[in-house]
Design a protein around this motif. Structure first.
Motif, PDB file in Angstrom:
ATOM      1  N   ASP A  34      19.985  11.414   3.025  1.00  0.00           N
ATOM      2  CA  ASP A  34      20.906  12.479   2.652  1.00  0.00           C
ATOM      3  C   ASP A  34      21.534  13.019   3.929  1.00  0.00           C
ATOM      4  OD1 ASP A  34      19.358  15.140   3.449  1.00  0.00           O
ATOM      5  OD2 ASP A  34      17.902  13.765   2.550  1.00  0.00           O
ATOM      6  N   ARG A  35      22.570  13.844   3.784  1.00  0.00           N
ATOM      7  CA  ARG A  35      23.317  14.274   4.970  1.00  0.00           C
ATOM      8  C   ARG A  35      22.561  15.264   5.847  1.00  0.00           C
ATOM      9  NH1 ARG A  35      25.731  19.071   5.045  1.00  0.00           N
ATOM     10  NH2 ARG A  35      25.789  20.254   3.123  1.00  0.00           N
ATOM     11  N   ASN A  36      21.522  15.874   5.336  1.00  0.00           N
ATOM     12  CA  ASN A  36      20.686  16.777   6.123  1.00  0.00           C
ATOM     13  C   ASN A  36      19.663  15.932   6.873  1.00  0.00           C
ATOM     14  OD1 ASN A  36      18.973  18.651   7.192  1.00  0.00           O
ATOM     15  ND2 ASN A  36      18.625  19.755   5.277  1.00  0.00           N
ATOM     16  N   VAL A  37      19.964  15.595   8.125  1.00  0.00           N
ATOM     17  CA  VAL A  37      19.109  14.657   8.862  1.00  0.00           C
ATOM     18  C   VAL A  37      17.721  15.218   9.150  1.00  0.00           C
ATOM     19  CG1 VAL A  37      21.042  13.414   9.870  1.00  0.00           C
ATOM     20  CG2 VAL A  37      20.047  15.308  11.120  1.00  0.00           C
ATOM     21  N   GLY A  38      17.555  16.525   9.086  1.00  0.00           N
ATOM     22  CA  GLY A  38      16.249  17.125   9.328  1.00  0.00           C
ATOM     23  C   GLY A  38      15.322  17.054   8.133  1.00  0.00           C
ATOM     24  N   ALA A  39      15.891  17.064   6.936  1.00  0.00           N
ATOM     25  CA  ALA A  39      15.084  16.961   5.714  1.00  0.00           C
ATOM     26  C   ALA A  39      14.780  15.493   5.457  1.00  0.00           C
ATOM     27  CB  ALA A  39      15.851  17.549   4.535  1.00  0.00           C
ATOM     28  N   SER A  40      13.599  15.227   4.927  1.00  0.00           N
ATOM     29  CA  SER A  40      13.287  13.822   4.678  1.00  0.00           C
ATOM     30  C   SER A  40      12.201  13.676   3.634  1.00  0.00           C
ATOM     31  CB  SER A  40      12.875  13.125   5.973  1.00  0.00           C
ATOM     32  OG  SER A  40      11.745  13.730   6.526  1.00  0.00           O
ATOM     33  N   ARG A  41      12.271  12.548   2.958  1.00  0.00           N
ATOM     34  CA  ARG A  41      11.270  12.115   1.996  1.00  0.00           C
ATOM     35  C   ARG A  41      11.146  10.603   2.145  1.00  0.00           C
ATOM     36  NH1 ARG A  41      13.135  14.776  -3.692  1.00  0.00           N
ATOM     37  NH2 ARG A  41      13.233  12.574  -4.155  1.00  0.00           N
ATOM     38  N   GLY A  42      10.004  10.092   1.795  1.00  0.00           N
ATOM     39  CA  GLY A  42       9.831   8.643   1.809  1.00  0.00           C
ATOM     40  C   GLY A  42      10.029   8.020   3.173  1.00  0.00           C
ATOM     41  N   ILE A  43      10.807   6.936   3.205  1.00  0.00           N
ATOM     42  CA  ILE A  43      11.022   6.189   4.445  1.00  0.00           C
ATOM     43  C   ILE A  43      11.776   7.019   5.486  1.00  0.00           C
ATOM     44  CG2 ILE A  43      13.172   5.090   3.704  1.00  0.00           C
ATOM     45  CD1 ILE A  43      12.176   2.559   5.171  1.00  0.00           C
ATOM     46  N   ALA A  44      12.578   7.978   5.038  1.00  0.00           N
ATOM     47  CA  ALA A  44      13.296   8.845   5.988  1.00  0.00           C
ATOM     48  C   ALA A  44      12.317   9.632   6.853  1.00  0.00           C
ATOM     49  CB  ALA A  44      14.230   9.790   5.232  1.00  0.00           C
ATOM     50  N   THR A  45      11.173   9.993   6.293  1.00  0.00           N
ATOM     51  CA  THR A  45      10.139  10.690   7.056  1.00  0.00           C
ATOM     52  C   THR A  45       9.606   9.801   8.169  1.00  0.00           C
ATOM     53  OG1 THR A  45       9.509  11.958   5.108  1.00  0.00           O
ATOM     54  CG2 THR A  45       7.909  11.875   6.905  1.00  0.00           C
ATOM     55  N   VAL A  46       9.395   8.535   7.847  1.00  0.00           N
ATOM     56  CA  VAL A  46       8.889   7.587   8.849  1.00  0.00           C
ATOM     57  C   VAL A  46       9.922   7.398   9.949  1.00  0.00           C
ATOM     58  CG1 VAL A  46       7.998   5.265   9.241  1.00  0.00           C
ATOM     59  CG2 VAL A  46       7.491   6.440   7.093  1.00  0.00           C
ATOM     60  N   PHE A  47      11.204   7.230   9.581  1.00  0.00           N
ATOM     61  CA  PHE A  47      12.265   7.097  10.582  1.00  0.00           C
ATOM     62  C   PHE A  47      12.307   8.331  11.480  1.00  0.00           C
ATOM     63  CE2 PHE A  47      13.904   3.346   8.651  1.00  0.00           C
ATOM     64  CZ  PHE A  47      14.841   2.814   9.514  1.00  0.00           C
ATOM     65  N   ARG A  48      12.222   9.525  10.879  1.00  0.00           N
ATOM     66  CA  ARG A  48      12.293  10.766  11.656  1.00  0.00           C
ATOM     67  C   ARG A  48      11.139  10.856  12.649  1.00  0.00           C
ATOM     68  NH1 ARG A  48      11.160  15.454   8.284  1.00  0.00           N
ATOM     69  NH2 ARG A  48       9.122  15.253   9.188  1.00  0.00           N
ATOM     70  N   ARG A  49       9.928  10.541  12.186  1.00  0.00           N
ATOM     71  CA  ARG A  49       8.758  10.626  13.073  1.00  0.00           C
ATOM     72  C   ARG A  49       8.764   9.558  14.155  1.00  0.00           C
ATOM     73  NH1 ARG A  49       4.443  11.681   8.290  1.00  0.00           N
ATOM     74  NH2 ARG A  49       4.921  13.880   7.990  1.00  0.00           N
ATOM     75  N   LYS A  50       9.188   8.359  13.798  1.00  0.00           N
ATOM     76  CA  LYS A  50       9.140   7.241  14.731  1.00  0.00           C
ATOM     77  C   LYS A  50      10.271   7.291  15.773  1.00  0.00           C
ATOM     78  CE  LYS A  50       8.687   2.199  14.713  1.00  0.00           C
ATOM     79  NZ  LYS A  50       7.446   2.060  15.429  1.00  0.00           N
ATOM     80  N   PHE A  51      11.480   7.676  15.332  1.00  0.00           N
ATOM     81  CA  PHE A  51      12.640   7.604  16.216  1.00  0.00           C
ATOM     82  C   PHE A  51      13.208   8.967  16.608  1.00  0.00           C
ATOM     83  CE2 PHE A  51      12.721   3.727  13.556  1.00  0.00           C
ATOM     84  CZ  PHE A  51      12.397   2.818  14.539  1.00  0.00           C
TER      85      PHE A  51
END
Length: 127
Positions: A34-51
């Motif tokens: 979604d356009r809110n790059v800080g919010a995340s669920r699922g795989i977006a959470t992994v991307f946020r934490r990893k990168f």
């Protein structure tokens, strides 16, 4: 998760199921967001934490239909913005727009291998 191997000369695409994060570094990675790059669920959470690097993504003005881009060491990372909020469902129009921009990035960069999660996998809301 799926990874796609593309040959520019032959136009081949190979579909296989495996964890995106176990793919060799020769694969570029992409996922839906979604356009809110800080919010995340699922795989977006992994991307946020990893990168991380949310500030760099925000500087790209995330709007629905865009394909955001980061360079992580020797690997390209793509964030396909397909909805405004995490709880919303993606639309086919937003998916199409972001995939067309992704295609432009891939062709410009000469990308031959892409790991991307399945279209209707998880929270995308598409069937």
């Amino acid at each position: 998760m799926a990874n796609l191997e593309m040959s520019q000369e032959e136009g081949n695409v190979t579909d296989s199921c495996q964890d995106l994060f176990t793919l060799p570094k020769s694969y570029e990675l992409a996922h839906y967001k979604d356009r809110n790059v800080g919010a995340s669920r699922g795989i977006a959470t992994v991307f946020r934490r990893k990168f991380g690097r949310l500030d760099e993504l925000n500087l790209q003005n995330p709007t629905v239909g865009k394909a955001l881009y980061l360079q992580d060491q020797k690997q390209h990372l793509f964030y396909l913005v397909t909805k405004n909020q995490p709880q919303e469902e993606s639309t086919y129009q937003a998916l199409w727009l972001s995939l067309m921009l992704l295609q432009t990035h891939l062709q410009f960069m000469g990308v031959e291998r892409l790991g991307i999660n399945r279209l209707s996998y998880g929270y995308n809301g598409l069937d």
